[in-house]
Design an enzyme around this catalytic site. Structure first.
Site, PDB file in Angstrom:
ATOM      1  N   GLY A 122       2.599   8.482  -7.287  1.00  0.00           N
ATOM      2  CA  GLY A 122       2.707   7.349  -6.375  1.00  0.00           C
ATOM      3  C   GLY A 122       1.372   6.634  -6.350  1.00  0.00           C
TER       4      GLY A 122
ATOM      5  N   SER B  60      -0.911   3.977  -5.171  1.00  0.00           N
ATOM      6  CA  SER B  60      -0.894   3.095  -3.992  1.00  0.00           C
ATOM      7  C   SER B  60      -1.893   1.950  -4.096  1.00  0.00           C
ATOM      8  CB  SER B  60      -1.222   3.914  -2.750  1.00  0.00           C
ATOM      9  OG  SER B  60      -2.563   4.374  -2.840  1.00  0.00           O
ATOM     10  N   GLY B  61      -2.744   1.998  -5.136  1.00  0.00           N
ATOM     11  CA  GLY B  61      -3.805   0.995  -5.212  1.00  0.00           C
ATOM     12  C   GLY B  61      -5.073   1.451  -4.507  1.00  0.00           C
ATOM     13  N   GLY B  62      -5.107   2.726  -4.110  1.00  0.00           N
ATOM     14  CA  GLY B  62      -6.310   3.278  -3.484  1.00  0.00           C
ATOM     15  C   GLY B  62      -7.005   4.244  -4.445  1.00  0.00           C
TER      16      GLY B  62
ATOM     17  N   ASP C 136      -7.750   7.474  -4.090  1.00  0.00           N
ATOM     18  CA  ASP C 136      -7.232   8.845  -4.166  1.00  0.00           C
ATOM     19  C   ASP C 136      -6.103   8.977  -5.189  1.00  0.00           C
ATOM     20  OD1 ASP C 136      -9.029   9.511  -2.154  1.00  0.00           O
ATOM     21  OD2 ASP C 136      -7.605   9.053  -0.560  1.00  0.00           O
TER      22      ASP C 136
ATOM     23  N   MET D  79       5.065   1.871  -4.680  1.00  0.00           N
ATOM     24  CA  MET D  79       6.176   1.695  -3.742  1.00  0.00           C
ATOM     25  C   MET D  79       5.929   0.489  -2.860  1.00  0.00           C
ATOM     26  SD  MET D  79       6.550   5.625  -2.486  1.00  0.00           S
ATOM     27  CE  MET D  79       5.145   6.470  -3.190  1.00  0.00           C
TER      28      MET D  79
ATOM     29  N   CYS E  67       7.122   9.179   7.082  1.00  0.00           N
ATOM     30  CA  CYS E  67       7.061   8.474   5.806  1.00  0.00           C
ATOM     31  C   CYS E  67       6.957   9.467   4.644  1.00  0.00           C
ATOM     32  CB  CYS E  67       5.854   7.555   5.854  1.00  0.00           C
ATOM     33  SG  CYS E  67       5.677   6.619   4.404  1.00  0.00           S
TER      34      CYS E  67
ATOM     35  N   GLY F  53      -1.945  11.341  -3.772  1.00  0.00           N
ATOM     36  CA  GLY F  53      -3.388  11.497  -3.538  1.00  0.00           C
ATOM     37  C   GLY F  53      -3.695  12.108  -2.188  1.00  0.00           C
TER      38      GLY F  53
ATOM     39  N   CYS G 129       1.526   3.982   7.378  1.00  0.00           N
ATOM     40  CA  CYS G 129       1.815   4.315   5.986  1.00  0.00           C
ATOM     41  C   CYS G 129       2.513   3.129   5.334  1.00  0.00           C
ATOM     42  CB  CYS G 129       2.743   5.521   6.060  1.00  0.00           C
ATOM     43  SG  CYS G 129       3.338   6.115   4.531  1.00  0.00           S
TER      44      CYS G 129
END
Length: 395
Positions: free
Chosen positions: A7, A9-11, A13, A33, A100, A124, A200
């Site tokens: 997954g 997330s664009g972060g 981690d 997502m 979530c 992450g 989230c």
């Protein structure tokens, strides 16, 4: 080669998660997502999903892994947002991040990953997993992350054995600083990106405005309850059984308008939660006011001065059977049994010594020390050493 869907997330981690798995020889696919469309309630510069999905795409390109976006906003609205509205309406305070994980990341998302031929999903999260044999059967243990400051096991307290069996947490053994270091060494665009705050997937939300989409504003009174009222000095009766004592100690204080005095007005009791200090808009008291109780039926908010106000504290809480969850099903208690554990009622709260008492209707959690603002709808999670073994919704 086992296939893992990360997954992304664009972060930082999840970026490092994808990198580490690729290094370990997995076939890695990145999936972003998209769970939210309504920007009207988002404090947009805090977590714009468009920037996040672009960053996720750039990380995937840098790592040379396939990438796609999945739109889960319908599931998210149905399973998380509608549930939140429903809980706030009842005067409970839900924890959307725990939900979530249970409902979206490790259910809807996991099913999509498995349909794409994945052996595992990875996130992450700062937590660890290991697998032991118990009575000849594989049992997956959910362990706290090595970085005590970032440990996110609490947010995963509702996961099942089945979900854990298909999940990897590659950064659980690392400190946050080490994760950032790896991202820098690999020139990942997310290396210095600050952690997103708030719900989230939605980002920072103005909660009253968010809730006002469904729960209409309704003027009501803010009442201050003095710390000296008689009900705080009640004598403890003698009990015929431990269960009777636990029931007594877990009962919350009931207030009437006549117990205190009106100090202000609010726009709806369902927008407030126990322990809240900000947003009351009442000044001029020697110590700041804290919400000690909300009554959505009469639309009154009861408050007390200072964070040591007796109305904030008790040491026993109750979980109904239908809201009780064991990560370690093999350790669950039978009626009449008890267990010594460490427990917390919110994320980042230090673990506290507690005893679980299983009864016919559910389970009591009895803490050694008084807990501030035990809040219905939130999750209590319990551990043995650094292993999270179960959780439940505070009722």
């Amino acid at each position: 080669m086992k296939r893992v869907i990360v997954g992304l997330s664009g972060g930082v981690d999840s970026s490092v998660t994808a990198y580490l798995l690729k290094e370990q020889g997995y076939e890695v696919i990145g999936l972003f997502m998209k769970n939210w469309h309504d920007d009207s309630v988002t404090i947009s510069d805090e977590c714009p999903w468009l920037d996040d999905s672009n960053d996720a795409l750039l990380v995937a390109e840098k790592l040379g892994i396939p990438f796609q976006t999945v739109d889960l906003s319908e599931d998210y609205k149905e399973r998380i947002v509608d549930y939140m509205f429903n809980e706030y309406e009842k005067g409970r305070t839900p924890n959307p991040d725990v939900l979530c994980n249970r409902e979206i990341k490790f259910d809807v998302f996991l099913k999509i990953a498995l349909s794409l031929g994945a052996d595992y999903v990875a996130t992450g999260h700062y937590c660890r997993k290991d697998t032991i044999l118990s009575e000849g059967k594989e049992v997956h243990r959910l362990l706290a992350g090595k970085d005590g400051n970032k440990d996110q096991s609490y947010f995963l307290c509702q996961l099942s054995q089945d979900q854990l069996s298909k999940t990897l947490f590659p950064i659980g053994e690392l400190l946050k600083s080490e994760v950032r270091e790896i991202a820098k060494e690999q020139n990942l665009i997310t290396a210095d990106k600050k952690d997103s705050q708030g719900l989230c997937f939605i980002g920072k939300v103005r909660l009253p405005e968010f809730l006002q989409q469904k729960l209409k504003p309704k003027k009501g009174k803010i009442v201050e309850i003095p710390a000296s009222i008689a009900k705080y000095k009640k004598t403890i009766p003698s009990f015929v059984s431990k269960e009777e004592e636990l029931l007594f100690k877990s009962s919350k204080y009931e207030y009437q308008l006549s117990d205190g005095h009106v100090v202000g007005e609010h726009q709806g009791a369902h927008y407030f939660t126990k322990g809240q200090r900000k947003g009351l808009g009442v000044g001029g008291t020697p110590e700041p006011l804290f919400v000690i109780e909300t009554d959505v039926d009469t639309n009154i908010i009861y408050t007390g001065q200072g964070k040591s106000h007796p109305g904030l504290y008790r040491n026993v809480l109750f979980i109904r059977n239908d809201e009780l969850h064991w990560v370690r099903e093999d350790l669950q208690l039978k009626e009449g049994e008890k267990m010594n554990v460490l427990a917390r009622i919110r994320y980042r709260q230090p673990l506290d010594i507690a005893v679980l008492h299983k009864t016919k209707e559910g389970m009591y959690v009895e803490f050694e020390t008084d807990q501030s603002a035990i809040t219905e709808g939130q999750f209590v999670a319990w551990y043995q050493e650094d292993e999270l073994i179960g959780s439940g919704v505070i009722s």
